[in-house]
Write a protein that holds these residues in place. Structure first.
Motif, PDB file in Angstrom:
ATOM      1  N   ALA A 168     -13.583 -28.332   7.153  1.00 12.98           N
ATOM      2  CA  ALA A 168     -12.588 -28.238   6.090  1.00 12.98           C
ATOM      3  C   ALA A 168     -11.739 -26.993   6.313  1.00 12.98           C
ATOM      4  CB  ALA A 168     -13.293 -28.152   4.733  1.00 12.98           C
ATOM      5  N   PRO A 169     -10.509 -26.973   5.777  1.00 11.58           N
ATOM      6  CA  PRO A 169      -9.699 -25.761   5.917  1.00 11.58           C
ATOM      7  C   PRO A 169     -10.364 -24.579   5.213  1.00 11.58           C
ATOM      8  CG  PRO A 169      -8.704 -27.307   4.357  1.00 11.58           C
ATOM      9  CD  PRO A 169      -9.821 -28.028   5.046  1.00 11.58           C
ATOM     10  N   ALA A 170     -10.099 -23.395   5.731  1.00 14.65           N
ATOM     11  CA  ALA A 170     -10.695 -22.191   5.153  1.00 14.65           C
ATOM     12  C   ALA A 170     -10.214 -21.996   3.720  1.00 14.65           C
ATOM     13  CB  ALA A 170     -10.315 -20.982   6.002  1.00 14.65           C
ATOM     14  N   GLU A 171     -11.057 -21.351   2.925  1.00 13.66           N
ATOM     15  CA  GLU A 171     -10.661 -21.013   1.561  1.00 13.66           C
ATOM     16  C   GLU A 171      -9.463 -20.050   1.603  1.00 13.66           C
ATOM     17  OE1 GLU A 171     -11.736 -21.893  -1.490  1.00 13.66           O
ATOM     18  OE2 GLU A 171     -12.994 -23.422  -0.567  1.00 13.66           O
ATOM     19  N   PRO A 172      -8.550 -20.160   0.646  1.00 12.74           N
ATOM     20  CA  PRO A 172      -7.416 -19.229   0.613  1.00 12.74           C
ATOM     21  C   PRO A 172      -7.894 -17.783   0.462  1.00 12.74           C
ATOM     22  CG  PRO A 172      -7.061 -21.077  -0.868  1.00 12.74           C
ATOM     23  CD  PRO A 172      -8.492 -21.156  -0.425  1.00 12.74           C
ATOM     24  N   GLU A 173      -7.082 -16.874   0.920  1.00 14.10           N
ATOM     25  CA  GLU A 173      -7.327 -15.452   0.721  1.00 14.10           C
ATOM     26  C   GLU A 173      -6.068 -14.817   0.170  1.00 14.10           C
ATOM     27  OE1 GLU A 173      -8.904 -13.455   4.162  1.00 14.10           O
ATOM     28  OE2 GLU A 173     -10.283 -15.090   4.630  1.00 14.10           O
ATOM     29  N   ARG A 174      -6.255 -13.732  -0.533  1.00 11.46           N
ATOM     30  CA  ARG A 174      -5.102 -13.009  -1.085  1.00 11.46           C
ATOM     31  C   ARG A 174      -4.890 -11.704  -0.326  1.00 11.46           C
ATOM     32  NH1 ARG A 174      -3.934 -12.989  -7.305  1.00 11.46           N
ATOM     33  NH2 ARG A 174      -3.329 -15.059  -6.578  1.00 11.46           N
ATOM     34  N   ILE A 175      -3.637 -11.463   0.026  1.00 12.58           N
ATOM     35  CA  ILE A 175      -3.234 -10.207   0.638  1.00 12.58           C
ATOM     36  C   ILE A 175      -2.473  -9.406  -0.407  1.00 12.58           C
ATOM     37  CG2 ILE A 175      -1.851  -9.108   2.441  1.00 12.58           C
ATOM     38  CD1 ILE A 175      -4.276 -10.548   3.528  1.00 12.58           C
ATOM     39  N   VAL A 176      -2.832  -8.137  -0.550  1.00 19.05           N
ATOM     40  CA  VAL A 176      -2.177  -7.239  -1.496  1.00 19.05           C
ATOM     41  C   VAL A 176      -1.676  -6.024  -0.727  1.00 19.05           C
ATOM     42  CG1 VAL A 176      -2.439  -5.851  -3.591  1.00 19.05           C
ATOM     43  CG2 VAL A 176      -3.729  -7.989  -3.341  1.00 19.05           C
ATOM     44  N   PHE A 177      -0.421  -5.677  -0.950  1.00 20.97           N
ATOM     45  CA  PHE A 177       0.139  -4.473  -0.326  1.00 20.97           C
ATOM     46  C   PHE A 177       0.591  -3.526  -1.418  1.00 20.97           C
ATOM     47  CE2 PHE A 177       3.784  -2.062   1.403  1.00 20.97           C
ATOM     48  CZ  PHE A 177       3.104  -1.370   2.400  1.00 20.97           C
ATOM     49  N   ALA A 178       0.256  -2.244  -1.267  1.00 24.90           N
ATOM     50  CA  ALA A 178       0.589  -1.243  -2.279  1.00 24.90           C
ATOM     51  C   ALA A 178       1.168  -0.008  -1.607  1.00 24.90           C
ATOM     52  CB  ALA A 178      -0.653  -0.869  -3.085  1.00 24.90           C
ATOM     53  N   THR A 179       2.223   0.530  -2.197  1.00 25.95           N
ATOM     54  CA  THR A 179       2.896   1.694  -1.632  1.00 25.95           C
ATOM     55  C   THR A 179       3.663   2.409  -2.739  1.00 25.95           C
ATOM     56  OG1 THR A 179       4.488   2.411   0.076  1.00 25.95           O
ATOM     57  CG2 THR A 179       4.944   0.334  -1.029  1.00 25.95           C
ATOM     58  N   ALA A 180       4.220   3.564  -2.415  1.00 22.17           N
ATOM     59  CA  ALA A 180       5.096   4.268  -3.349  1.00 22.17           C
ATOM     60  C   ALA A 180       6.531   4.277  -2.851  1.00 22.17           C
ATOM     61  CB  ALA A 180       4.607   5.705  -3.555  1.00 22.17           C
ATOM     62  N   ALA A 181       6.787   3.672  -1.696  1.00 20.39           N
ATOM     63  CA  ALA A 181       8.102   3.749  -1.070  1.00 20.39           C
ATOM     64  C   ALA A 181       8.732   2.361  -0.970  1.00 20.39           C
ATOM     65  CB  ALA A 181       7.995   4.370   0.321  1.00 20.39           C
ATOM     66  N   GLY A 182       9.930   2.222  -1.505  1.00 24.53           N
ATOM     67  CA  GLY A 182      10.612   0.945  -1.459  1.00 24.53           C
ATOM     68  C   GLY A 182      10.879   0.462  -0.047  1.00 24.53           C
ATOM     69  N   LYS A 183      11.199   1.383   0.867  1.00 28.21           N
ATOM     70  CA  LYS A 183      11.460   0.979   2.248  1.00 28.21           C
ATOM     71  C   LYS A 183      10.206   0.427   2.920  1.00 28.21           C
ATOM     72  CE  LYS A 183      15.406   3.977   3.233  1.00 28.21           C
ATOM     73  NZ  LYS A 183      15.940   5.072   4.089  1.00 28.21           N
ATOM     74  N   ARG A 184       9.041   0.947   2.551  1.00 29.30           N
ATOM     75  CA  ARG A 184       7.802   0.443   3.133  1.00 29.30           C
ATOM     76  C   ARG A 184       7.450  -0.932   2.555  1.00 29.30           C
ATOM     77  NH1 ARG A 184       7.266   1.063   7.317  1.00 29.30           N
ATOM     78  NH2 ARG A 184       5.020   0.674   7.260  1.00 29.30           N
ATOM     79  N   LEU A 185       7.794  -1.146   1.286  1.00 33.04           N
ATOM     80  CA  LEU A 185       7.610  -2.476   0.716  1.00 33.04           C
ATOM     81  C   LEU A 185       8.501  -3.485   1.441  1.00 33.04           C
ATOM     82  CD1 LEU A 185       6.363  -4.278  -1.486  1.00 33.04           C
ATOM     83  CD2 LEU A 185       8.253  -3.603  -2.990  1.00 33.04           C
TER      84      LEU A 185
END
Length: 312
Positions: free
Chosen positions: A190-207
């Motif tokens: 069966a296909p793998a269970e979904p995973e969530r990726i979270v990205f956190a930063t203080a800089a808009g350019k890095r986002l």
């Protein structure tokens, strides 16, 4: 399709993020730290990340990069880790430690990461997510950014976003990775269970850099994206020009609630609260204006940041 398509996307995403982060970090400071911690097997991601620094030998001259790797099962990883270490520039110091995510604060302190640029990648799949102390330890970096991989989620977790924001990461975005079903119906896996990726930063350019990396990964990897903020859960093919449907719905919902918002505010909403890039906002607003679903003030001219968009 790779045997572990979600793992392949996570690996490529981390490598792309390191490619963009390393020059910025070393331009800002003569020392920087990359830390990675894995609850379960790393699937080859740890040494792929370490190998990125082989390509930055020229940039590393006169500077120091510390790489901290924490994993529960280190025997096989140690062999791969040692092989990559032999290729690294002398300016890179790499440490492999047994443990889990909870060991990260001690490792960062011992590595002298405080006050220097820090990028942390924490793969918590198969176990609990990072606690407040672990997140706080990352924010001792100046600047700091955090990339998380988490187990199959329910609805978007406001507590995690609030925890990250309170810790010093005002900009947070999330995306679900969903593996395609096998092409052959008779296959048992069966296909793998979904995973969530979270990205956190203080800089808009890095986002913005993270969003660029997100949509630049291999579109044939057998994985699609799902926007946690999309109530319809529409699956999106990975593409440099992603399907705009979910963003149209989310912008209209935002305007229905707020009544009106500037283009700048809507771009910020897109960057933080959807899987899309800020630049995708203008493309979708143009479609909404042409369809007569929203209005703008002033009525003519470039769709600049101070233009006000109103729900109709």
């Amino acid at each position: 399709m790779p045997a572990d398509p979600i793992g392949a996307v996570k690996r490529e995403l981390l490598v792309r993020q390191l490619d963009s982060w390393t020059p910025v970090a070393l331009h800002r400071s003569r020392r920087a730290t990359f830390a990675q911690a894995y609850t379960g097997p790393d699937g080859g991601t740890a040494d792929a990340a370490l190998r990125v620094f082989v390509e930055f030998a020229d940039l590393l001259r006169g500077r120091r990069m510390t790489v901290l790797t924490i994993a529960g099962a280190t025997d096989e990883l140690a062999v791969r880790h040692t092989a990559v270490q032999s290729e690294l520039p002398a300016e890179v110091t790499a440490h492999l430690m047994p443990g889990d995510l909870a060991r990260l604060p001690v490792a960062l302190k011992a590595g002298g990461a405080a006050g220097t640029p820090v990028l942390a990648y924490l793969d918590a799949t198969g176990g609990p997510g990072p606690d407040r102390d672990t997140i706080a330890a990352v924010t001792n970096g100046r600047p700091a950014e955090l990339l998380l991989a988490l187990d199959p989620p329910g609805p978007s977790d406001p507590d995690l976003r609030r925890t990250l924001t309170e810790a010093g990461f005002p900009l947070v975005t999330e995306v679900d990775l969903v593996a395609d079903a096998p092409a052959e119906p008779e296959r048992a896996d069966a296909p793998a269970e979904p995973e969530r990726i979270v990205f956190a930063t203080a800089a808009g350019k890095r986002l913005d850099a993270f969003k660029d990396a997100l949509w630049a990964v291999d579109e044939y990897a057998g994985v699609r994206y799902r926007d946690p903020g999309d109530p319809d859960g529409h699956l999106l093919d990975i593409s440099l020009t992603p399907h705009p449907g979910p963003l149209r719905r989310e912008l209209l919902a935002r305007l229905a609630t707020a009544g009106r918002a500037s283009v700048t505010e809507l771009r910020q909403f897109t960057a933080e609260r959807t899987v899309y890039r800020a630049a995708d906002t203008n493309r979708v607003l143009g479609v909404l204006l042409a369809a007569g679903l929203v209005d703008r003030d002033p009525a003519a001219g470039r769709l600049s940041g101070d233009v006000t968009i109103t729900a109709i």
